[in-house]
Motif scaffolding. Structure first.
Motif, PDB file in Angstrom:
ATOM      1  N   ALA A  33       0.948  -1.287   0.100  1.00  0.00           N
ATOM      2  CA  ALA A  33       0.015   0.165  -0.023  1.00  0.00           C
ATOM      3  C   ALA A  33       0.884   1.454  -0.136  1.00  0.00           C
ATOM      4  CB  ALA A  33      -0.978  -0.177   1.261  1.00  0.00           C
ATOM      5  N   ILE A  34       2.388   1.182   0.317  1.00  0.00           N
ATOM      6  CA  ILE A  34       2.953   2.290   0.242  1.00  0.00           C
ATOM      7  C   ILE A  34       4.280   2.021  -0.490  1.00  0.00           C
ATOM      8  CG2 ILE A  34       4.433   4.036   1.845  1.00  0.00           C
ATOM      9  CD1 ILE A  34       2.573   2.995   4.288  1.00  0.00           C
ATOM     10  N   GLY A  35       4.098   2.318  -1.687  1.00  0.00           N
ATOM     11  CA  GLY A  35       5.096   2.202  -2.691  1.00  0.00           C
ATOM     12  C   GLY A  35       5.705   0.588  -2.968  1.00  0.00           C
ATOM     13  N   ASN A  36       5.046  -0.334  -2.378  1.00  0.00           N
ATOM     14  CA  ASN A  36       5.681  -1.721  -2.440  1.00  0.00           C
ATOM     15  C   ASN A  36       7.040  -1.800  -1.834  1.00  0.00           C
ATOM     16  OD1 ASN A  36       5.029  -4.482  -3.492  1.00  0.00           O
ATOM     17  ND2 ASN A  36       6.765  -4.218  -4.794  1.00  0.00           N
ATOM     18  N   ASN A  37       7.160  -0.884  -0.881  1.00  0.00           N
ATOM     19  CA  ASN A  37       8.364  -0.624   0.036  1.00  0.00           C
ATOM     20  C   ASN A  37       8.925  -1.966   0.776  1.00  0.00           C
ATOM     21  OD1 ASN A  37      10.628   0.089   1.638  1.00  0.00           O
ATOM     22  ND2 ASN A  37       9.876   2.326   1.456  1.00  0.00           N
ATOM     23  N   LEU A  38       9.975  -2.461   0.435  1.00  0.00           N
ATOM     24  CA  LEU A  38      10.537  -3.632   1.168  1.00  0.00           C
ATOM     25  C   LEU A  38      11.398  -2.852   2.219  1.00  0.00           C
ATOM     26  CD1 LEU A  38      11.497  -6.779   0.943  1.00  0.00           C
ATOM     27  CD2 LEU A  38      13.591  -5.938   0.356  1.00  0.00           C
ATOM     28  N   TYR A  39      10.820  -2.703   3.481  1.00  0.00           N
ATOM     29  CA  TYR A  39      11.025  -1.842   4.433  1.00  0.00           C
ATOM     30  C   TYR A  39      11.778  -2.581   5.596  1.00  0.00           C
ATOM     31  CZ  TYR A  39       7.197  -3.862   7.284  1.00  0.00           C
ATOM     32  OH  TYR A  39       6.557  -4.516   8.000  1.00  0.00           O
ATOM     33  N   ARG A  40      12.090  -4.001   5.617  1.00  0.00           N
ATOM     34  CA  ARG A  40      12.885  -4.651   6.460  1.00  0.00           C
ATOM     35  C   ARG A  40      13.207  -5.814   5.905  1.00  0.00           C
ATOM     36  NH1 ARG A  40      10.699  -4.802  12.187  1.00  0.00           N
ATOM     37  NH2 ARG A  40      12.346  -3.296  12.512  1.00  0.00           N
ATOM     38  N   PHE A  41      14.535  -6.322   5.935  1.00  0.00           N
ATOM     39  CA  PHE A  41      15.401  -7.296   5.670  1.00  0.00           C
ATOM     40  C   PHE A  41      16.203  -7.794   6.809  1.00  0.00           C
ATOM     41  CE2 PHE A  41      18.769  -9.513   3.094  1.00  0.00           C
ATOM     42  CZ  PHE A  41      18.377 -10.766   3.459  1.00  0.00           C
ATOM     43  N   THR A  42      15.896  -8.941   7.376  1.00  0.00           N
ATOM     44  CA  THR A  42      17.009  -9.328   8.594  1.00  0.00           C
ATOM     45  C   THR A  42      17.601 -10.706   8.136  1.00  0.00           C
ATOM     46  OG1 THR A  42      15.682 -10.462   9.756  1.00  0.00           O
ATOM     47  CG2 THR A  42      15.828  -8.153  10.294  1.00  0.00           C
ATOM     48  N   CYS A  43      19.062 -11.098   8.471  1.00  0.00           N
ATOM     49  CA  CYS A  43      19.537 -12.378   8.027  1.00  0.00           C
ATOM     50  C   CYS A  43      20.415 -12.712   9.054  1.00  0.00           C
ATOM     51  CB  CYS A  43      19.990 -12.290   6.556  1.00  0.00           C
ATOM     52  SG  CYS A  43      20.760 -13.558   6.102  1.00  0.00           S
ATOM     53  N   ASP A  44      20.223 -13.974   9.734  1.00  0.00           N
ATOM     54  CA  ASP A  44      21.454 -14.181  10.552  1.00  0.00           C
ATOM     55  C   ASP A  44      21.693 -13.489  11.578  1.00  0.00           C
ATOM     56  OD1 ASP A  44      22.962 -16.121  11.671  1.00  0.00           O
ATOM     57  OD2 ASP A  44      24.769 -15.726  10.182  1.00  0.00           O
ATOM     58  N   GLY A  45      20.547 -12.692  12.176  1.00  0.00           N
ATOM     59  CA  GLY A  45      20.894 -11.725  13.390  1.00  0.00           C
ATOM     60  C   GLY A  45      21.117 -10.400  12.692  1.00  0.00           C
ATOM     61  N   VAL A  46      21.346 -10.112  11.562  1.00  0.00           N
ATOM     62  CA  VAL A  46      21.696  -8.745  11.265  1.00  0.00           C
ATOM     63  C   VAL A  46      20.574  -7.908  10.585  1.00  0.00           C
ATOM     64  CG1 VAL A  46      23.244  -7.329   9.718  1.00  0.00           C
ATOM     65  CG2 VAL A  46      24.196  -9.440  10.789  1.00  0.00           C
ATOM     66  N   GLU A  47      20.266  -6.772  11.056  1.00  0.00           N
ATOM     67  CA  GLU A  47      19.289  -5.998  10.290  1.00  0.00           C
ATOM     68  C   GLU A  47      19.884  -5.329   9.105  1.00  0.00           C
ATOM     69  OE1 GLU A  47      15.631  -5.081  10.507  1.00  0.00           O
ATOM     70  OE2 GLU A  47      15.944  -4.554  12.410  1.00  0.00           O
ATOM     71  N   VAL A  48      19.625  -5.814   8.020  1.00  0.00           N
ATOM     72  CA  VAL A  48      20.176  -5.190   6.811  1.00  0.00           C
ATOM     73  C   VAL A  48      19.827  -3.924   6.287  1.00  0.00           C
ATOM     74  CG1 VAL A  48      20.972  -6.207   4.381  1.00  0.00           C
ATOM     75  CG2 VAL A  48      20.515  -7.685   5.905  1.00  0.00           C
ATOM     76  N   LEU A  49      18.417  -3.717   6.179  1.00  0.00           N
ATOM     77  CA  LEU A  49      17.756  -2.406   5.914  1.00  0.00           C
ATOM     78  C   LEU A  49      17.406  -1.672   7.095  1.00  0.00           C
ATOM     79  CD1 LEU A  49      15.788  -3.662   2.719  1.00  0.00           C
ATOM     80  CD2 LEU A  49      17.805  -2.516   2.743  1.00  0.00           C
ATOM     81  N   MET A  50      17.445  -0.135   7.072  1.00  0.00           N
ATOM     82  CA  MET A  50      16.948   0.403   7.967  1.00  0.00           C
ATOM     83  C   MET A  50      15.433   0.460   7.699  1.00  0.00           C
ATOM     84  SD  MET A  50      17.405   2.243  10.668  1.00  0.00           S
ATOM     85  CE  MET A  50      19.240   2.370  10.719  1.00  0.00           C
ATOM     86  N   PRO A  51      14.494   0.144   8.854  1.00  0.00           N
ATOM     87  CA  PRO A  51      13.311   0.134   8.806  1.00  0.00           C
ATOM     88  C   PRO A  51      12.756   1.608   9.323  1.00  0.00           C
ATOM     89  CG  PRO A  51      13.741  -0.938  10.617  1.00  0.00           C
ATOM     90  CD  PRO A  51      15.161  -0.693   9.807  1.00  0.00           C
ATOM     91  N   PRO A  52      11.328   1.998   9.227  1.00  0.00           N
ATOM     92  CA  PRO A  52      11.054   3.213   9.635  1.00  0.00           C
ATOM     93  C   PRO A  52      10.616   3.014  11.134  1.00  0.00           C
ATOM     94  CG  PRO A  52       9.262   2.038   8.482  1.00  0.00           C
ATOM     95  CD  PRO A  52      10.586   1.285   7.986  1.00  0.00           C
ATOM     96  N   ALA A  53      10.318   4.127  11.847  1.00  0.00           N
ATOM     97  CA  ALA A  53      10.147   3.794  13.357  1.00  0.00           C
ATOM     98  C   ALA A  53       8.762   3.071  13.330  1.00  0.00           C
ATOM     99  CB  ALA A  53       9.989   5.347  14.067  1.00  0.00           C
ATOM    100  N   SER A  54       7.989   3.477  12.654  1.00  0.00           N
ATOM    101  CA  SER A  54       6.507   2.653  12.431  1.00  0.00           C
ATOM    102  C   SER A  54       6.087   2.698  10.941  1.00  0.00           C
ATOM    103  CB  SER A  54       5.508   3.471  13.331  1.00  0.00           C
ATOM    104  OG  SER A  54       5.034   4.528  13.005  1.00  0.00           O
ATOM    105  N   GLY A  69      13.839   1.798   4.406  1.00  0.00           N
ATOM    106  CA  GLY A  69      13.431   0.616   3.542  1.00  0.00           C
ATOM    107  C   GLY A  69      14.099   0.664   2.155  1.00  0.00           C
ATOM    108  N   THR A  70      13.464   0.546   1.160  1.00  0.00           N
ATOM    109  CA  THR A  70      13.948   0.327  -0.304  1.00  0.00           C
ATOM    110  C   THR A  70      12.951   1.094  -1.013  1.00  0.00           C
ATOM    111  OG1 THR A  70      14.975  -1.822   0.077  1.00  0.00           O
ATOM    112  CG2 THR A  70      14.843  -1.088  -2.125  1.00  0.00           C
TER     113      THR A  70
END
Length: 327
Positions: A33-54, A69-70
């Motif tokens: 609903a908001i630009g198809n934004n890939l806003y979070r990606f985590t892998c093996d305990g690492v936060e790869v992308l910076m997500p919004p506060a909410s 996000g992206t």
């Protein structure tokens, strides 16, 4: 039981799609609903992308859709005065960065339609979404071309891929410019040593708004990027515009030396350029692949140099990117 799962969930009042890969301890979330934004990606305990506060802040706060996000961009970055010429036609884009410029287009803020999702050992976890200009009369009013964007996010073996296509379903050639703006979560400060490697061929002279002010040349910074440039002190709101090497591996890497992991980001030759950018609102760093340099249609240089081009009636432009963690 499958390693992979894909499906819709409700979060903060929004419908999101989550992809999971249990074996790699990886998950990804996007919000159609908001630009198809890939806003979070985590892998093996690492936060790869910076997500919004909410997610609500992404929806309500001005320009938040550009900041986490992206974001998906068309056209990427700024268009001076919102105007340019292509094939004898003048385009007047809305000045969404008042008072002077158009910034990043509108596909990053409007709703996309999910057309399918699934999960299997062969395909990984995936979701496909579409955005059609024809569904938005306000966009067709200033950009009368029936472009269709189709994006598949695929999580497999700990790697997150974007497989995209942009097709011109109209009868006229359209100006074409597309880019991505992932915000990679980078732990600036606390003495962390951070190194950036980019297969750079040349650097463009640009303003702090990424407007081009000259032609590209090999520079001390572009040479340093090949081996690994220290970016702990890269200036806040600083940006660089790089022409990528067209040969060999096109993977960029941000290495966190003290924490002993690397964020890897790979994109294909559809994107000859990458913008480097450090925001001042989050501990993040952006590697932004573009099909053209900022405001290319208004530049006095050969289109072969700037990437300014059209997408013909019936033509489809395809691309693939991938991001993952190396330890």
């Amino acid at each position: 039981m499958s390693t992979y799962w894909a499906g819709p969930l409700h979060k903060e009042g929004f419908s999101i799609i989550r992809l999971t890969d249990e074996e790699s301890r990886a998950s990804a979330e996007l919000i159609p609903a908001i630009g198809n934004n890939l806003y979070r990606f985590t892998c093996d305990g690492v936060e790869v992308l910076m997500p919004p506060a909410s997610l609500s802040s992404l929806w309500h706060e001005p320009n938040e859709v550009f900041k986490y996000g992206t974001p998906l961009l068309s056209p990427p970055n700024r268009v001076r005065n919102g105007r340019f010429l292509f094939k004898g036609r003048e385009y007047k884009l809305p000045l969404n960065e008042p008072p002077d410029h158009h910034l990043h287009g509108e596909i990053c803020s409007k709703a996309w339609k999910v057309v399918g999702y699934g999960a299997s050992e062969k395909e990984g976890a995936w979701v496909t979404s579409q955005f059609r200009y024809a569904d938005y009369p306000e966009i067709m009013g200033y950009f009368p071309h029936m472009l269709v964007f189709t994006m598949t996010y695929r999580l497999k073996a700990g790697r997150l891929y974007m497989e995209g296509g942009i097709e011109n379903k109209g009868v006229e050639e359209a100006p074409f410019a597309f880019g991505l703006h992932p915000y990679f979560a980078v732990p600036f400060g606390d003495g962390e040593e951070i190194s950036l490697r980019v297969p750079a061929a040349a650097e463009w002279p640009v303003t702090n708004q990424a407007f081009v002010i000259g032609t590209p040349e090999e520079s001390a910074f572009s040479r340093e990027l090949l081996q690994g440039a220290d970016i702990e002190n890269y200036p806040l709101l600083g940006c660089s515009l790089i022409t990528m090497s067209q040969d060999g591996d096109r993977t960029c890497r941000i290495e966190m030396k003290n924490q002993d992991y690397t964020i890897a980001y790979q994109f294909d030759q559809t994107f000859p350029y990458v913008v480097l950018f450090r925001p001042d609102w989050a501990s993040a760093y952006s590697l932004e692949p573009y099909t053209y340099v900022t405001d290319a249609f208004n530049l006095p240089y050969e289109h072969e140099l700037t990437g300014a081009r059209g997408i013909r009636a019936g033509e489809q432009v395809l691309f693939t990117t991938g991001m993952w963690i190396e330890k």
